[in-house]
Design an enzyme around this catalytic site. Structure first.
Site, PDB file in Angstrom:
ATOM      1  CB  CYS B  90      -0.980  -0.040   1.172  1.00  0.00           C
ATOM      2  SG  CYS B  90      -2.309   1.175   1.046  1.00  0.00           S
ATOM      3  CG  HIS B 198      -3.300  -3.533   3.476  1.00  0.00           C
ATOM      4  ND1 HIS B 198      -2.335  -2.838   4.177  1.00  0.00           N
ATOM      5  CD2 HIS B 198      -3.962  -2.618   2.732  1.00  0.00           C
ATOM      6  CE1 HIS B 198      -2.420  -1.556   3.878  1.00  0.00           C
ATOM      7  NE2 HIS B 198      -3.398  -1.397   3.006  1.00  0.00           N
ATOM      8  CD  GLU B 200      -0.581  -5.382   5.993  1.00  0.00           C
ATOM      9  OE1 GLU B 200      -0.574  -5.966   4.888  1.00  0.00           O
ATOM     10  OE2 GLU B 200      -0.726  -4.141   6.096  1.00  0.00           O
TER      11      GLU B 200
END
Lengths: 80, 232
Positions: B90, B198, B200
């Protein structure tokens, strides 16, 4: 020495911000055909002459102030 | 010190996914290390670097622009030049583009709205180290949350990147007006990757998807391989 850098979305690059502003102006009744939104950076730089200042600001634009993929820039030196 | 591969997560003022990234990396076998942007060297034994999501330097000037010239970036550049794997997520993707470590640039979403939802992605190329746990055509669900995620490059660059397999992830549908629905790209050497989604935030089925684990686990594999190579 004082200078101003005008940074604009390059011609041909979609500018959704400009389009949104144009739509709003039209809603207010203004007869606007195109709106592009850029950025203004005012600078005060150390330089002996305008040529030197221009060269230095050119480098600033290339290294940080503008992204050449999507933006064009114009340098205006304030003559004192 | 542990035997887990060490992965640096760079923290800029305004990063906000740094700790999530560190936690997720830990969950797939890494030993994460948060590194402040004012550092000029990466810690020893680092095998990979992650530039996390957020709003580094408040997105002033352009997203990623100020962060791209932060003190730590010379070390990140040198690490990438030595073949070290670098992943930008990002805002990290925006920083890598501004640093010219990746091709193109991230622009305001075409709809001028912040988009925050799960996105379906299609794996387009698996040649780089980051994609070794994926297969071409695989569909991944990983969330996006960004206002400036529309990837753009000029037509010539775009065609060249596609031909070289540097477009690694595409959105299955138009999410933000990105050219070619590009969600993630790699550099020519295949050791620097950026993506807007994302991973994560998608490492556990409890969070809706564990598909981000494919990417992060591959990064940890790459960190182990790079570290072994660098210290052979």
């Amino acid at each position: 020495m004082k200078a101003t850098v005008l940074i604009r979305p390059k011609a041909g690059i979609l500018d959704p911000q400009g389009d949104a502003v144009r739509h709003s102006l039209q809603k207010l009744g203004f007869d606007v055909h195109a709106t592009r939104v850029g950025r203004v950076v005012d600078l005060d730089v150390e330089a002996d002459d305008t040529g030197g200042a221009r060269a230095e600001i050119q480098r600033m634009c290339e290294e940080l102030l503008a992204n050449p993929l999507i933006e064009s820039f114009e340098i205006r030196i304030e003559e004192s | 010190m542990t035997n887990r591969p060490h992965v640096a997560v760079i923290v800029f003022p305004g990063s906000n996914d740094d700790r999530d990234a560190a936690w997720a990396l830990g969950s797939v076998g890494a030993e994460p290390a948060l590194v402040w942007h004012e550092e000029t060297e990466l810690p020893p034994a680092i095998g990979a670097v992650v530039l996390p999501g957020g709003f580094a330097y408040g997105d002033y000037l352009r997203t990623g622009a100020i962060a791209s010239v932060a003190p730590i970036m010379d070390a990140v550049r040198a690490f990438a030049a030595s073949g070290g794997p670098v992943l930008g997520i990002c805002n990290g993707f925006q920083i890598l583009c501004e640093a010219r470590l990746l091709p193109g640039v991230l622009r305001a979403n075409r709809q001028l709205e912040f988009v925050c939802r799960d996105a379906a992605l299609e794996v387009e190329s698996v040649d780089s180290v980051f994609m070794r746990r994926c297969s071409v055509g695989q569909r991944l669900v990983i969330p996006v949350k960004h206002g400036e995620g529309a990837w753009y490059a000029d037509e010539g660059t775009f065609v060249q990147l596609a031909a070289r397999g540097q477009i690694v992830l595409r959105y299955a549908e138009d999410v933000n007006g990105a050219l070619g629905n590009v969600a993630g790209v790699v550099n020519e050497a295949g050791n620097v990757m950026g993506l807007m989604p994302h991973p994560e935030h998608a490492v556990d089925p409890l969070l809706g998807s564990a598909d981000g684990g494919f990417l992060l686990a591959a990064l940890v594999d790459a960190a182990a391989a790079h570290h072994a190579l660098a210290h052979a």
